[in-house]
Design a protein around this motif. Sequence first.
Motif, PDB file in Angstrom:
ATOM      1  N   ILE A  34       0.875  -1.171   0.000  1.00 42.61           N
ATOM      2  CA  ILE A  34       0.000   0.000   0.000  1.00 42.61           C
ATOM      3  C   ILE A  34       0.908   1.215   0.000  1.00 42.61           C
ATOM      4  O   ILE A  34       1.842   1.296   0.805  1.00 42.61           O
ATOM      5  CB  ILE A  34      -0.925   0.032   1.238  1.00 42.61           C
ATOM      6  N   SER A  35       0.646   2.188  -0.890  1.00 38.94           N
ATOM      7  CA  SER A  35       1.523   3.354  -1.011  1.00 38.94           C
ATOM      8  C   SER A  35       0.749   4.653  -1.060  1.00 38.94           C
ATOM      9  O   SER A  35      -0.344   4.712  -1.615  1.00 38.94           O
ATOM     10  CB  SER A  35       2.366   3.258  -2.290  1.00 38.94           C
ATOM     11  N   TRP A  36       1.348   5.685  -0.486  1.00 36.79           N
ATOM     12  CA  TRP A  36       0.955   7.072  -0.668  1.00 36.79           C
ATOM     13  C   TRP A  36       2.166   7.748  -1.291  1.00 36.79           C
ATOM     14  O   TRP A  36       3.277   7.645  -0.756  1.00 36.79           O
ATOM     15  CB  TRP A  36       0.631   7.746   0.664  1.00 36.79           C
ATOM     16  N   THR A  37       2.010   8.422  -2.407  1.00 37.26           N
ATOM     17  CA  THR A  37       3.119   9.125  -3.048  1.00 37.26           C
ATOM     18  C   THR A  37       3.428  10.397  -2.270  1.00 37.26           C
ATOM     19  O   THR A  37       2.656  10.815  -1.392  1.00 37.26           O
ATOM     20  CB  THR A  37       2.775   9.497  -4.495  1.00 37.26           C
ATOM     21  N   GLY A  38       4.529  11.048  -2.641  1.00 40.19           N
ATOM     22  CA  GLY A  38       4.879  12.322  -2.015  1.00 40.19           C
ATOM     23  C   GLY A  38       3.825  13.394  -2.231  1.00 40.19           C
ATOM     24  O   GLY A  38       3.714  14.341  -1.437  1.00 40.19           O
ATOM     25  N   ALA A  39       3.027  13.263  -3.294  1.00 39.76           N
ATOM     26  CA  ALA A  39       1.930  14.203  -3.546  1.00 39.76           C
ATOM     27  C   ALA A  39       0.686  13.865  -2.722  1.00 39.76           C
ATOM     28  O   ALA A  39      -0.242  14.669  -2.640  1.00 39.76           O
ATOM     29  CB  ALA A  39       1.579  14.220  -5.029  1.00 39.76           C
TER      30      ALA A  39
ATOM     31  N   ILE B 195       3.963   0.649   2.485  1.00 36.60           N
ATOM     32  CA  ILE B 195       3.870  -0.414   3.483  1.00 36.60           C
ATOM     33  C   ILE B 195       3.887  -1.724   2.715  1.00 36.60           C
ATOM     34  O   ILE B 195       3.030  -1.967   1.860  1.00 36.60           O
ATOM     35  CB  ILE B 195       2.582  -0.269   4.318  1.00 36.60           C
ATOM     36  N   ALA B 196       4.864  -2.546   2.993  1.00 33.40           N
ATOM     37  CA  ALA B 196       5.058  -3.791   2.252  1.00 33.40           C
ATOM     38  C   ALA B 196       3.967  -4.815   2.569  1.00 33.40           C
ATOM     39  O   ALA B 196       3.358  -4.787   3.645  1.00 33.40           O
ATOM     40  CB  ALA B 196       6.426  -4.384   2.579  1.00 33.40           C
TER      41      ALA B 196
END
Length: 137
Positions: free
Chosen positions: A75-80, A121-122
């Motif tokens: 699960i990812s949130w980009t820098g934006a 989060i891996a």
Amino acid sequence: MSMSHKNADDCLNTKLRDTATPHLLLHTGNPGADGTANIAKVGASTDISRKAIAFGAPENHPSNTERRVLSSGAISWTGAQIDAGQEITHFSIWSAATAGQPEFISTVSVAKTTGSDGVTIAAGDIEVAIGVFAKPA
């Protein structure tokens, strides 16, 4: 009183696998009983968006008397999508992307600071566990 392993599996499956699409939210402090406090930010004052999360089948916890599910994908949130420099200390799992209610709330085992490239989060790093009287063989 402890829950049976069958009941724990039913709860985990119902809330996180069978009919639900759970969503993860990150917090920079105690989320409070309703899960709405200390939500990580983007743009300094806007709460980050919840992200869909998937879980594998219930299994025995290897070191204690719990049944658990682990996240099955990253699960990812980009820098934006999340501001850098925030210390993530808690997470909550919600029943929907925007409405709903928190189904589970927990502290993280090791607090992490978000980077300029966001946060990932891996798979396997999010665990939801329920204590049981006895694990199945």
